[in-house]
Design a protein around this motif. Structure first.
Motif, PDB file in Angstrom:
ATOM      1  N   MET A  36      -9.070 -41.589 -17.288  1.00  0.00           N
ATOM      2  CA  MET A  36      -9.075 -41.447 -15.842  1.00  0.00           C
ATOM      3  C   MET A  36      -9.192 -42.846 -15.258  1.00  0.00           C
ATOM      4  O   MET A  36      -9.934 -43.677 -15.770  1.00  0.00           O
ATOM      5  CB  MET A  36     -10.269 -40.612 -15.387  1.00  0.00           C
ATOM      6  N   ALA A  37      -8.441 -43.127 -14.210  1.00  0.00           N
ATOM      7  CA  ALA A  37      -8.535 -44.420 -13.533  1.00  0.00           C
ATOM      8  C   ALA A  37      -8.448 -44.208 -12.028  1.00  0.00           C
ATOM      9  O   ALA A  37      -7.665 -43.399 -11.549  1.00  0.00           O
ATOM     10  CB  ALA A  37      -7.422 -45.355 -13.996  1.00  0.00           C
ATOM     11  N   LEU A  38      -9.274 -44.918 -11.284  1.00  0.00           N
ATOM     12  CA  LEU A  38      -9.294 -44.856  -9.822  1.00  0.00           C
ATOM     13  C   LEU A  38      -9.124 -46.265  -9.269  1.00  0.00           C
ATOM     14  O   LEU A  38      -9.712 -47.213  -9.788  1.00  0.00           O
ATOM     15  CB  LEU A  38     -10.633 -44.300  -9.324  1.00  0.00           C
ATOM     16  N   TRP A  39      -8.349 -46.426  -8.213  1.00  0.00           N
ATOM     17  CA  TRP A  39      -8.220 -47.741  -7.586  1.00  0.00           C
ATOM     18  C   TRP A  39      -9.469 -48.083  -6.804  1.00  0.00           C
ATOM     19  O   TRP A  39      -9.928 -49.199  -6.787  1.00  0.00           O
ATOM     20  CB  TRP A  39      -7.023 -47.783  -6.645  1.00  0.00           C
ATOM     21  N   SER A  40     -10.017 -47.108  -6.094  1.00  0.00           N
ATOM     22  CA  SER A  40     -11.218 -47.371  -5.308  1.00  0.00           C
ATOM     23  C   SER A  40     -12.030 -46.092  -5.178  1.00  0.00           C
ATOM     24  O   SER A  40     -11.535 -44.995  -5.416  1.00  0.00           O
ATOM     25  CB  SER A  40     -10.860 -47.905  -3.922  1.00  0.00           C
ATOM     26  N   TYR A  41     -13.257 -46.253  -4.796  1.00  0.00           N
ATOM     27  CA  TYR A  41     -14.166 -45.124  -4.677  1.00  0.00           C
ATOM     28  C   TYR A  41     -15.193 -45.482  -3.628  1.00  0.00           C
ATOM     29  O   TYR A  41     -15.714 -46.598  -3.633  1.00  0.00           O
ATOM     30  CB  TYR A  41     -14.847 -44.892  -6.031  1.00  0.00           C
ATOM     31  N   GLY A  42     -15.460 -44.586  -2.721  1.00  0.00           N
ATOM     32  CA  GLY A  42     -16.470 -44.907  -1.719  1.00  0.00           C
ATOM     33  C   GLY A  42     -16.610 -43.818  -0.671  1.00  0.00           C
ATOM     34  O   GLY A  42     -15.872 -42.840  -0.647  1.00  0.00           O
ATOM     35  N   TRP A  43     -17.551 -44.001   0.197  1.00  0.00           N
ATOM     36  CA  TRP A  43     -17.866 -43.054   1.259  1.00  0.00           C
ATOM     37  C   TRP A  43     -17.070 -43.434   2.496  1.00  0.00           C
ATOM     38  O   TRP A  43     -17.043 -44.594   2.902  1.00  0.00           O
ATOM     39  CB  TRP A  43     -19.365 -43.108   1.557  1.00  0.00           C
ATOM     40  N   THR A  44     -16.397 -42.451   3.088  1.00  0.00           N
ATOM     41  CA  THR A  44     -15.594 -42.735   4.273  1.00  0.00           C
ATOM     42  C   THR A  44     -16.296 -42.364   5.560  1.00  0.00           C
ATOM     43  O   THR A  44     -15.944 -42.842   6.623  1.00  0.00           O
ATOM     44  CB  THR A  44     -14.263 -41.953   4.238  1.00  0.00           C
ATOM     45  N   GLY A  45     -17.280 -41.463   5.488  1.00  0.00           N
ATOM     46  CA  GLY A  45     -17.946 -41.008   6.695  1.00  0.00           C
ATOM     47  C   GLY A  45     -17.184 -39.901   7.395  1.00  0.00           C
ATOM     48  O   GLY A  45     -17.600 -39.415   8.439  1.00  0.00           O
ATOM     49  N   GLU A  46     -16.047 -39.488   6.854  1.00  0.00           N
ATOM     50  CA  GLU A  46     -15.247 -38.424   7.441  1.00  0.00           C
ATOM     51  C   GLU A  46     -15.523 -37.102   6.735  1.00  0.00           C
ATOM     52  O   GLU A  46     -15.763 -37.070   5.533  1.00  0.00           O
ATOM     53  CB  GLU A  46     -13.764 -38.751   7.334  1.00  0.00           C
ATOM     54  N   LYS A  47     -15.445 -36.003   7.494  1.00  0.00           N
ATOM     55  CA  LYS A  47     -15.633 -34.682   6.929  1.00  0.00           C
ATOM     56  C   LYS A  47     -14.400 -34.335   6.093  1.00  0.00           C
ATOM     57  O   LYS A  47     -13.268 -34.451   6.564  1.00  0.00           O
ATOM     58  CB  LYS A  47     -15.808 -33.649   8.045  1.00  0.00           C
ATOM     59  N   PRO A  48     -14.592 -33.914   4.816  1.00  0.00           N
ATOM     60  CA  PRO A  48     -13.436 -33.566   3.985  1.00  0.00           C
ATOM     61  C   PRO A  48     -12.753 -32.287   4.469  1.00  0.00           C
ATOM     62  O   PRO A  48     -13.384 -31.421   5.075  1.00  0.00           O
ATOM     63  CB  PRO A  48     -14.024 -33.377   2.597  1.00  0.00           C
ATOM     64  N   SER A  49     -11.466 -32.191   4.219  1.00  0.00           N
ATOM     65  CA  SER A  49     -10.739 -30.967   4.575  1.00  0.00           C
ATOM     66  C   SER A  49      -9.992 -30.487   3.329  1.00  0.00           C
ATOM     67  O   SER A  49      -9.538 -31.295   2.515  1.00  0.00           O
ATOM     68  CB  SER A  49      -9.766 -31.229   5.712  1.00  0.00           C
ATOM     69  N   PRO A  50      -9.858 -29.165   3.182  1.00  0.00           N
ATOM     70  CA  PRO A  50      -9.165 -28.659   1.996  1.00  0.00           C
ATOM     71  C   PRO A  50      -7.672 -28.977   2.035  1.00  0.00           C
ATOM     72  O   PRO A  50      -7.109 -29.190   3.117  1.00  0.00           O
ATOM     73  CB  PRO A  50      -9.387 -27.146   2.089  1.00  0.00           C
ATOM     74  N   PRO A  51      -7.029 -29.047   0.875  1.00  0.00           N
ATOM     75  CA  PRO A  51      -5.579 -29.314   0.852  1.00  0.00           C
ATOM     76  C   PRO A  51      -4.820 -28.172   1.521  1.00  0.00           C
ATOM     77  O   PRO A  51      -5.290 -27.035   1.551  1.00  0.00           O
ATOM     78  CB  PRO A  51      -5.252 -29.434  -0.617  1.00  0.00           C
ATOM     79  N   SER A  52      -3.634 -28.477   2.047  1.00  0.00           N
ATOM     80  CA  SER A  52      -2.842 -27.455   2.723  1.00  0.00           C
ATOM     81  C   SER A  52      -2.244 -26.461   1.745  1.00  0.00           C
ATOM     82  O   SER A  52      -1.908 -25.336   2.110  1.00  0.00           O
ATOM     83  CB  SER A  52      -1.738 -28.105   3.547  1.00  0.00           C
ATOM     84  N   ALA A  53      -2.086 -26.865   0.468  1.00  0.00           N
ATOM     85  CA  ALA A  53      -1.526 -25.976  -0.558  1.00  0.00           C
ATOM     86  C   ALA A  53      -2.167 -26.289  -1.904  1.00  0.00           C
ATOM     87  O   ALA A  53      -2.701 -27.385  -2.105  1.00  0.00           O
ATOM     88  CB  ALA A  53      -0.022 -26.178  -0.653  1.00  0.00           C
ATOM     89  N   LEU A  54      -2.113 -25.330  -2.790  1.00  0.00           N
ATOM     90  CA  LEU A  54      -2.638 -25.550  -4.138  1.00  0.00           C
ATOM     91  C   LEU A  54      -1.782 -26.595  -4.860  1.00  0.00           C
ATOM     92  O   LEU A  54      -0.574 -26.651  -4.648  1.00  0.00           O
ATOM     93  CB  LEU A  54      -2.642 -24.235  -4.926  1.00  0.00           C
ATOM     94  N   PRO A  55      -2.404 -27.427  -5.717  1.00  0.00           N
ATOM     95  CA  PRO A  55      -1.631 -28.474  -6.378  1.00  0.00           C
ATOM     96  C   PRO A  55      -0.611 -27.939  -7.390  1.00  0.00           C
ATOM     97  O   PRO A  55       0.363 -28.591  -7.689  1.00  0.00           O
ATOM     98  CB  PRO A  55      -2.691 -29.325  -7.071  1.00  0.00           C
ATOM     99  N   PHE A  56      -0.840 -26.758  -7.937  1.00  0.00           N
ATOM    100  CA  PHE A  56       0.077 -26.160  -8.909  1.00  0.00           C
ATOM    101  C   PHE A  56       0.546 -24.828  -8.371  1.00  0.00           C
ATOM    102  O   PHE A  56      -0.247 -23.965  -8.062  1.00  0.00           O
ATOM    103  CB  PHE A  56      -0.612 -25.967 -10.267  1.00  0.00           C
ATOM    104  N   GLY A  57       1.848 -24.649  -8.294  1.00  0.00           N
ATOM    105  CA  GLY A  57       2.363 -23.424  -7.690  1.00  0.00           C
ATOM    106  C   GLY A  57       3.114 -22.550  -8.564  1.00  0.00           C
ATOM    107  O   GLY A  57       3.504 -22.448  -9.565  1.00  0.00           O
TER     108      GLY A  57
END
Length: 57
Positions: A36-57
């Motif tokens: 697993m690799a991530l470019w960055s990681y941190g707190w944004t202060g924004e409320k998360p929202s669910p994705p508009s669609a499932l990643p696998f269809g």
């Protein structure tokens, strides 16, 4: 591929097989089990929202 941010660090984790056995008995030492690799990681202060669609269809 997206360029990494100017500030920040690459965060990575990798699991490598050292001794074959169990479900990996047919693999050679050095086989990458998971990564697993991530470019960055941190707190944004924004409320998360669910994705508009499932990643696998």
């Amino acid at each position: 591929m997206k360029e990494p941010p100017a500030a920040g660090a690459l965060l990575a984790d990798q699991s490598v097989l050292l001794t074959p056995g169990g479900e990996y008995q047919s693999r050679k030492p050095g086989f990458v089990i998971n990564y697993m690799a991530l470019w960055s990681y941190g707190w944004t202060g924004e409320k998360p929202s669910p994705p508009s669609a499932l990643p696998f269809g």
